[in-house]
Design an enzyme around this catalytic site. Structure first.
Site, short mmCIF file in Angstrom:
data_model
loop_
_atom_site.label_atom_id
_atom_site.label_comp_id
_atom_site.label_asym_id
_atom_site.label_seq_id
_atom_site.Cartn_x
_atom_site.Cartn_y
_atom_site.Cartn_z
N SER A 229 7.33 28.80 26.08
CA SER A 229 7.12 27.45 26.61
C SER A 229 6.03 27.46 27.66
O SER A 229 5.80 28.48 28.33
CB SER A 229 8.41 26.92 27.24
OG SER A 229 8.21 25.73 27.97
N TYR A 242 15.46 27.40 33.23
CA TYR A 242 14.81 27.38 31.93
C TYR A 242 13.44 28.05 32.01
O TYR A 242 13.07 28.85 31.14
CB TYR A 242 14.68 25.93 31.45
CG TYR A 242 14.08 25.75 30.08
CD1 TYR A 242 14.87 25.89 28.93
CD2 TYR A 242 12.73 25.41 29.92
CE1 TYR A 242 14.33 25.69 27.67
CE2 TYR A 242 12.19 25.23 28.66
CZ TYR A 242 12.99 25.37 27.54
OH TYR A 242 12.44 25.18 26.28
#
Length: 336
Positions: A229, A242
């Protein structure tokens, strides 16, 4: 299809994730001093150059999905069929196992892998309707599709998922680690131990368990593709845990590439920017969903079908035989 051995475990995981989501939603509502009237939203869609397909533009319709999020509930429905993408047998005769393959990026990857000639096994948590829809589209491309329901946090399940794939298809050529848990928090004090553990155990342990299970079945010419990501590269102030896991995935990808190079196994990652999948509407409050993806250089979120070709590129020996340890950014432009 659902396995009774894992049914209670996946149900418990969904219940736990929804409890984390509910606690975050409750805290946000409590902090709001006044409740503003919801702004009217309208969906603007422009044509993506050269494809005739519509891309998303803000504002998006305000919505908030219950975890883990059902793709059929999203408005608008994500585009994953990539009708302008023509297969050419790049993955002919290969078999892929995709975690989180029922929806979002995983679904789009499954469809294009099948279009390139691969049989596909899909691991998913509990979204049976989404999984069956993905299966229909994979089979519509002329390939076989195996559905495997379970929790990637469980190493025994990961071993079983790989074993089922090899039994059904006779081999394993490509592992795509894609399943993830995400829940925002305004500050580090708001991240409970349960929240933190859920994120790490799904995003890091799940990748580790799947690779460990798959490794004995992989050989020269095979590959592993991890979903990283942009948060793993730049961080996100509302996604502390995250971001930590995605940065860890990038490092794991590079280390694993060095570890497996002598076996002829390539290991790479794709680092997406904002993508229109159930993950974010099942995380962020509706007013943030309205502006989702606006901060990207292109000023919009990607459709899943715009990410899937990157996975084909990394999986295909004809395209990426000399690429390993790479983190391929697909972020809608340069970011800082």
């Amino acid at each position: 299809m659902p396995n009774s051995k894992h049914a209670s475990r996946t149900g418990a995981t969904v219940k736990r994730q929804r409890a984390i989501q509910a606690a975050t939603d409750h805290d946000e509502q409590r902090r709001k001093k006044t409740k503003a009237a919801p702004a009217k939203t309208s969906l603007k869609q422009g044509l993506a150059a050269g494809t005739g397909r519509k891309h998303l533009e803000n504002p998006l319709p305000e919505q908030h999905l219950r975890k883990p999020g059902i793709e059929q509930d999203l408005d608008p429905r994500p585009q994953f069929l990539a009708p302008s993408y023509m297969g050419s047998g790049k993955l002919a005769g290969m078999t892929a196992l995709i975690t989180g393959g029922d929806s979002g990026i995983g679904r789009a990857v499954a469809v294009l892998f099948a279009r390139e000639g691969a049989d596909v096994a899909i691991v998913y948590l509990s979204e049976d309707v989404d999984a069956r829809e993905t299966q229909d589209h994979v089979e519509g491309e002329g390939q076989r599709c195996l559905l495997i329901r379970g929790d990637v946090r469980d190493p025994a399940f990961c071993q079983e998922a790989v074993a089922k794939t090899v039994k059904e298809f006779g081999k394993l050529s490509v592992l795509v680690n894609n399943a993830a848990f995400q829940e925002h928090a305004d500050s580090i004090e708001d991240i409970t131990e349960a929240h933190f553990n859920e994120t790490l155990q799904t995003n890091l342990y799940g990748y580790f368990h799947m690779v460990k299970a798959a490794s004995p079945h992989l050989g020269s010419g095979c590959s592993i593709i991890d979903t990283g990501s942009e948060t793993g590269l730049f961080g996100n102030d509302k996604l502390l845990d995250y971001s930590m896991t995605k940065g860890g995935i990038h490092a794991f990808t590079k280390a694993l590439a060095s570890n497996m190079v002598s076996r002829g196994i390539r290991v790479n990652a794709v680092a997406p920017g904002p993508v229109w999948t159930p993950l974010n509407p099942a995380d962020q409050p509706p007013d943030r969903v309205r502006e989702f993806g606006k901060s990207s250089t292109m000023g919009r979120p990607a459709q899943p079908e715009e990410l899937a070709p990157a996975y084909v590129f990394l999986a295909a020996p004809s395209c990426a035989s000399y690429i390993s340890g790479a983190v391929l950014p697909v972020m809608g432009g340069p970011t800082s």
